[in-house]
Design a protein around this motif. Sequence first.
Motif, PDB file in Angstrom:
ATOM      1  N   ILE A 132       8.374  25.354  25.794  1.00  0.00           N
ATOM      2  CA  ILE A 132       9.222  24.473  24.987  1.00  0.00           C
ATOM      3  C   ILE A 132      10.480  25.212  24.538  1.00  0.00           C
ATOM      4  N   GLY A 133      10.318  26.451  24.085  1.00  0.00           N
ATOM      5  CA  GLY A 133      11.486  27.249  23.700  1.00  0.00           C
ATOM      6  C   GLY A 133      12.437  27.463  24.859  1.00  0.00           C
ATOM      7  N   GLY A 134      11.879  27.693  26.052  1.00  0.00           N
ATOM      8  CA  GLY A 134      12.716  27.876  27.227  1.00  0.00           C
ATOM      9  C   GLY A 134      13.487  26.619  27.588  1.00  0.00           C
ATOM     10  N   VAL A 135      12.811  25.479  27.543  1.00  0.00           N
ATOM     11  CA  VAL A 135      13.480  24.202  27.853  1.00  0.00           C
ATOM     12  C   VAL A 135      14.601  23.936  26.855  1.00  0.00           C
ATOM     13  N   MET A 136      14.333  24.178  25.571  1.00  0.00           N
ATOM     14  CA  MET A 136      15.348  23.954  24.543  1.00  0.00           C
ATOM     15  C   MET A 136      16.576  24.832  24.775  1.00  0.00           C
TER      16      MET A 136
END
Length: 296
Positions: A14-18
């Motif tokens: 999720i952090g990577g996608v954000m």
Amino acid sequence: TAMGGVSFLALEAIGGVMALNYGFTNTLWAILAVAVVTFLTGLPISYYAARYGVDIDLLTRGAGFGYVGSTITSLIYAAFTFIFFALEAAIMALALRLYLDWPVVWCYIVSAIVIVPLVLRGITLISKLQIWTQGLWLVLLALPYVAIAIRDPGAFRAFAGLSGYLSGNSSFDWLMFGAACTVGCSLVVQIGEQVDYLRFLPAKTNANRWRWWAAVVLARPGRILVGMAKMLGGAFLAFLVLQQQSPADQASEPTRMYLAGFSYVFDDYAWVVAVTALFVVLSQVKINVTNAYAGS
């Protein structure tokens, strides 16, 4: 035991996608905002679960949903945990395919079925599993970041200038910030899983009140501090994957992230793959016993 539930690598994803979509600045502020919302939401729910020993079903009923409303709410919650179960098993399957070179379908099956006998033994075995594995998991979690800080500290400074594909730059934008918050807020529902653990907490007395409050706060609301670090870590590792000329659509895969991270720890690629697979499998077993137990 409850802290073991923060091991899931969907946080890094999720952090990577954000970060890849909205840039470093919007991602940083969105993670901080989501952390505040999660903490304030989780504190009263966790308190009453621990104080009165009630599970998620009784909490929803007591909140005024009634018997039928509570049943529907519990069904939604169970569906949520099994969606996460599938997501985490998929992450584990990619690591197994990387290390064992099995067909991905078999990796999916193994990743799901291996959890069932562990969960059938109930909270006693789950508690022992979380405690036994926590030390090794923490070491493996921190190792890539320590190695990068030693061998290439400039990577952290470069990460702060990351532009998002959707934002087009690395500066703050209210619309991009709001979109990033929407992605992060999907994690708030996990409060229910901690309720399933906190209801087993011993009763609060004058002798243990400080330890009791520490357990309540750290087990759920305070757990978001580790979650924040993992989301930011995932954003950073996704940036590293891009720097290694890997395709952008692979940058948010946790297995690819930690392959990039552990490449700073070991020079031998076989060791990089083996330790990455070990860490991913360990993380996913720790979270999926929680998902399966809570969802059931």
